[in-house]
Design an enzyme around this catalytic site. Structure first.
Site, PDB file in Angstrom:
ATOM      1  N   GLN A   1     -37.205 -12.612  23.557  1.00 30.92           N
ATOM      2  CA  GLN A   1     -36.875 -13.769  22.184  1.00 30.92           C
ATOM      3  C   GLN A   1     -35.737 -12.748  21.969  1.00 30.92           C
ATOM      4  O   GLN A   1     -35.455 -13.199  20.663  1.00 30.92           O
ATOM      5  CB  GLN A   1     -38.615 -13.642  21.862  1.00 30.92           C
TER       6      GLN A   1
ATOM      7  N   GLU B   1      -6.499  -6.185   3.582  1.00 26.69           N
ATOM      8  CA  GLU B   1      -6.180  -6.934   2.641  1.00 26.69           C
ATOM      9  C   GLU B   1      -7.390  -6.951   1.735  1.00 26.69           C
ATOM     10  O   GLU B   1      -7.760  -7.890   0.927  1.00 26.69           O
ATOM     11  CB  GLU B   1      -6.091  -7.689   3.515  1.00 26.69           C
TER      12      GLU B   1
ATOM     13  N   GLY C   1      -3.783   2.327  -2.661  1.00 25.40           N
ATOM     14  CA  GLY C   1      -4.748   1.414  -1.727  1.00 25.40           C
ATOM     15  C   GLY C   1      -5.732   0.178  -2.273  1.00 25.40           C
ATOM     16  O   GLY C   1      -5.040  -0.558  -2.974  1.00 25.40           O
TER      17      GLY C   1
ATOM     18  N   THR D   1       0.859  -1.349  -0.146  1.00 23.97           N
ATOM     19  CA  THR D   1       0.210  -0.058  -0.289  1.00 23.97           C
ATOM     20  C   THR D   1       1.053   1.633   0.051  1.00 23.97           C
ATOM     21  O   THR D   1       1.907   1.711   0.608  1.00 23.97           O
ATOM     22  CB  THR D   1      -1.110   0.284   1.100  1.00 23.97           C
TER      23      THR D   1
ATOM     24  N   ILE E   1       1.579   0.201   6.837  1.00 27.51           N
ATOM     25  CA  ILE E   1       1.909  -1.541   7.270  1.00 27.51           C
ATOM     26  C   ILE E   1       1.374  -1.648   8.132  1.00 27.51           C
ATOM     27  O   ILE E   1       2.883  -1.568   9.139  1.00 27.51           O
ATOM     28  CB  ILE E   1       3.791  -1.290   6.534  1.00 27.51           C
TER      29      ILE E   1
HETATM   30  N1  COS Z   1      -4.436 -13.987  -9.111  1.00 30.14           N
HETATM   31  C1  COS Z   1      -3.484 -13.610 -10.459  1.00 30.14           C
HETATM   32  N2  COS Z   1      -3.158 -12.932 -11.423  1.00 30.14           N
HETATM   33  C2  COS Z   1      -4.265 -11.787 -10.729  1.00 30.14           C
HETATM   34  C3  COS Z   1      -4.695 -12.007 -10.299  1.00 30.14           C
HETATM   35  C4  COS Z   1      -5.411 -12.808  -9.099  1.00 30.14           C
HETATM   36  N3  COS Z   1      -5.681 -13.048  -7.804  1.00 30.14           N
HETATM   37  N4  COS Z   1      -5.772 -10.450  -9.902  1.00 30.14           N
HETATM   38  C5  COS Z   1      -5.621 -10.130 -10.918  1.00 30.14           C
HETATM   39  N5  COS Z   1      -4.384 -10.705 -11.547  1.00 30.14           N
HETATM   40  C6  COS Z   1      -3.692 -10.219 -12.729  1.00 30.14           C
HETATM   41  C7  COS Z   1      -4.808 -11.193 -14.105  1.00 30.14           C
HETATM   42  O1  COS Z   1      -4.346 -11.652 -14.662  1.00 30.14           O
HETATM   43  C8  COS Z   1      -4.392  -9.739 -14.834  1.00 30.14           C
HETATM   44  O2  COS Z   1      -3.386  -9.908 -15.451  1.00 30.14           O
HETATM   45  P1  COS Z   1      -3.066 -10.301 -17.114  1.00 30.14           P
HETATM   46  O3  COS Z   1      -3.084  -8.842 -17.796  1.00 30.14           O
HETATM   47  O4  COS Z   1      -1.738 -11.076 -17.579  1.00 30.14           O
HETATM   48  O5  COS Z   1      -4.436 -11.321 -17.080  1.00 30.14           O
HETATM   49  C9  COS Z   1      -2.960  -8.966 -13.773  1.00 30.14           C
HETATM   50  O6  COS Z   1      -3.161  -9.089 -12.708  1.00 30.14           O
HETATM   51  C10 COS Z   1      -3.861  -6.856 -13.708  1.00 30.14           C
HETATM   52  O7  COS Z   1      -5.408  -7.503 -13.645  1.00 30.14           O
HETATM   53  P2  COS Z   1      -6.572  -6.380 -13.439  1.00 30.14           P
HETATM   54  O8  COS Z   1      -7.062  -6.005 -14.532  1.00 30.14           O
HETATM   55  O9  COS Z   1      -8.072  -7.633 -12.444  1.00 30.14           O
HETATM   56  O10 COS Z   1      -6.133  -5.541 -11.942  1.00 30.14           O
HETATM   57  P3  COS Z   1      -6.273  -3.919 -11.514  1.00 30.14           P
HETATM   58  O11 COS Z   1      -5.589  -3.312 -11.080  1.00 30.14           O
HETATM   59  O12 COS Z   1      -7.873  -3.533 -11.972  1.00 30.14           O
HETATM   60  O13 COS Z   1      -7.115  -5.152  -9.952  1.00 30.14           O
HETATM   61  C11 COS Z   1      -7.629  -5.201  -7.662  1.00 30.14           C
HETATM   62  C12 COS Z   1      -7.248  -5.707  -9.399  1.00 30.14           C
HETATM   63  C13 COS Z   1      -8.641  -4.522  -8.353  1.00 30.14           C
HETATM   64  C14 COS Z   1      -8.924  -7.146  -7.590  1.00 30.14           C
HETATM   65  C15 COS Z   1      -6.992  -5.418  -7.088  1.00 30.14           C
HETATM   66  O14 COS Z   1      -6.759  -3.822  -7.470  1.00 30.14           O
HETATM   67  C16 COS Z   1      -6.764  -5.574  -5.797  1.00 30.14           C
HETATM   68  O15 COS Z   1      -6.524  -6.889  -5.180  1.00 30.14           O
HETATM   69  N6  COS Z   1      -7.212  -4.446  -5.198  1.00 30.14           N
HETATM   70  C17 COS Z   1      -6.814  -4.560  -3.181  1.00 30.14           C
HETATM   71  C18 COS Z   1      -6.032  -3.579  -2.341  1.00 30.14           C
HETATM   72  C19 COS Z   1      -5.676  -4.617  -2.053  1.00 30.14           C
HETATM   73  O16 COS Z   1      -6.076  -5.521  -0.866  1.00 30.14           O
HETATM   74  N7  COS Z   1      -4.627  -3.935  -1.198  1.00 30.14           N
HETATM   75  C20 COS Z   1      -4.819  -4.111   0.577  1.00 30.14           C
HETATM   76  C21 COS Z   1      -2.923  -4.141   0.839  1.00 30.14           C
HETATM   77  S1  COS Z   1      -2.622  -5.357   1.606  1.00 30.14           S
HETATM   78  S2  COS Z   1      -3.211  -4.731   3.488  1.00 30.14           S
END
Ligand code: COS
Length: 378
Positions: free
Chosen positions: A275, A359, A127, A122, A153
């Site tokens: 209840q 997450e 985010g 992040t 973090i």
């Molecule tokens: N596993 C493997 N590959 C993945 C995947 C997964 N679960 N999700 C996406 N990808 C791959 C896609 O296949 C794509 O690759 P290809 O073009 O080769 O197919 C690439 O990654 C980009 O995917 P996408 O276009 O879906 O990405 P986005 O930028 O739209 O983002 C989300 C997708 C919104 C799901 C992602 O940004 C996300 O999870 N955001 C939340 C972040 C998060 O959890 N933050 C918390 C931080 S940790 S506390």
């Protein structure tokens, strides 16, 4: 699914630790705004900070079902303590997914020595849109030079080693991101703002700053520009564990709310006779049992080598929504006392909220689930 005997024994061991060491002490640490080092030392002695470490580096060799069932128990005690311990799994998954044996040796031996690791994805402007990472890694001879600031973090200030996602090809967006291992003691790594959070007070959260940090090329994980995939796969893994945290909080809520409702008398009888109170307790139990099955199902798919992206997102969403809903209703069951700091319920409500956010927010999870649904039903 019903846990097998070995898993039940492991869970019981952790439950005993939580009941004896965590539940009686965390309130005082939180009141004094003190990081719970003595408690974490005991948890580390039990190996709770190395749940995902492979056997060859001294880890316990647990299945995902076992790891997440243990995570639920720790969260039943305190999610700050849980996040501190289990953030090591989150940080380790990229190394398990893409690391060479040499990188795994460096990584897990550092965790053994220093205790904690952190996952640096992040940033202030990355985010939910994790692909917008601005931190850069530029090649310079046999090295990469990393520059950027990571925010929110978990374990930032206490980690001995980090997994870091950085941009190696700006124009390529998510397909120009690369994952690295960076040790805390490298020149140029520092800790920025430490966050003052609503809940999860016993986990430390901070900025981690990389200022011209030079790392050798052998610290790059997997292939260049493939880091986003490893990080997404990491989150697929860890999200079911966050679902287990939600179940752990909800479980604690139902235990505390029921205990209170049985001893609190109004209109000449325990309020558990009414209840409207019974319905709240029943709804908690229904959702807890469902949510537990969801994270165990996602974990079983992981253990069987099947795909689990959607199921992990479902487990995270339902488990953490259940944690929050139960906590809000737990306060309601206890009325005015539920709102007071004399009882644990107000802390459970503050703690539960973060699980719907970190997450991947539950709104992002629904997007992941919808993609799965659209692929599944053609
Ligand atoms: N596993 C493997 N590959 C993945 C995947 C997964 N679960 N999700 C996406 N990808 C791959 C896609 O296949 C794509 O690759 P290809 O073009 O080769 O197919 C690439 O990654 C980009 O995917 P996408 O276009 O879906 O990405 P986005 O930028 O739209 O983002 C989300 C997708 C919104 C799901 C992602 O940004 C996300 O999870 N955001 C939340 C972040 C998060 O959890 N933050 C918390 C931080 S940790 S506390």
């Amino acid at each position: 699914m019903i846990l097998d005997e070995e898993t039940r024994d492991l869970v019981q061991l952790v439950r005993d630790f939580v009941d004896k060491e965590v539940i009686p002490t965390v309130g005082e640490y939180e009141k004094n705004d003190e990081f719970p080092w003595p408690l974490l030392e005991k948890a580390c002695q039990m190996g709770l900070n190395t749940l995902c470490t492979p056997v060859e580096y001294g880890g316990p060799g647990l299945t995902n079902v076992q790891t997440f069932a243990i995570a639920e128990e720790i969260a039943r005690g305190d999610i700050g303590v849980g996040t501190t311990l289990i953030a090591n799994c989150l940080a380790s998954y990229p190394v398990l997914i893409a690391g060479t044996p040499e990188q795994q040796k460096l990584w897990f031996e550092t965790i053994n020595e220093k205790g904690f690791a952190a996952f640096c994805l992040t940033e202030p402007n990355a985010g939910s849109d994790a692909g917008s990472v601005q931190t850069t890694a530029v090649e310079d001879g046999d090295d990469f030079i990393i520059n950027g600031t990571k925010s929110f973090i978990s374990n930032g200030p206490i980690a001995g080693i980090y997994t870091v996602l950085a941009s190696t090809k700006k124009a390529a967006g998510v397909m120009g991101l690369t994952a690295f291992i960076v040790e805390r003691d490298r020149e140029g790594v520092s800790i920025g703002k430490e966050e003052d959070k609503m809940g999860m007070r016993l986990s430390c959260t901070s900025e981690v700053i990389f200022d011209n940090v030079r790392i050798p090329k052998d610290h790059m994980l997997g292939k260049k520009n493939r880091g986003f995939k490893y990080i997404m796969e990491t989150l697929d893994h860890s999200r079911a564990g966050v679902g287990a945290f939600g179940v752990g909080i909800a479980q604690r809520v139902v235990e505390e709310a029921t205990k209170y409702a049985k001893q609190r008398r109004q209109f000449g009888q325990p309020v558990s006779n009414f209840q409207s109170v019974q319905n709240m307790l029943a709804d908690m139990e229904i959702k807890i049992q469902c949510a537990r099955q969801m994270y165990l199902h996602a974990a079983t798919l992981m253990d069987e080598g099947k795909s689990f992206t959607m199921e992990s997102a479902i487990a995270k969403t339902f488990g953490t929504d259940t944690g929050m809903e139960c906590a809000v209703n737990g306060v309601q069951v206890m009325g005015g006392y539920g709102y007071m700091k004399d009882y644990v319920m107000e802390k459970l409500m503050r703690d539960a909220k973060i699980l719907q956010i970190y997450e991947g927010t539950n709104q992002i999870q629904r997007g992941v689930i919808a993609s799965g649904v659209i692929k599944k039903y053609r």
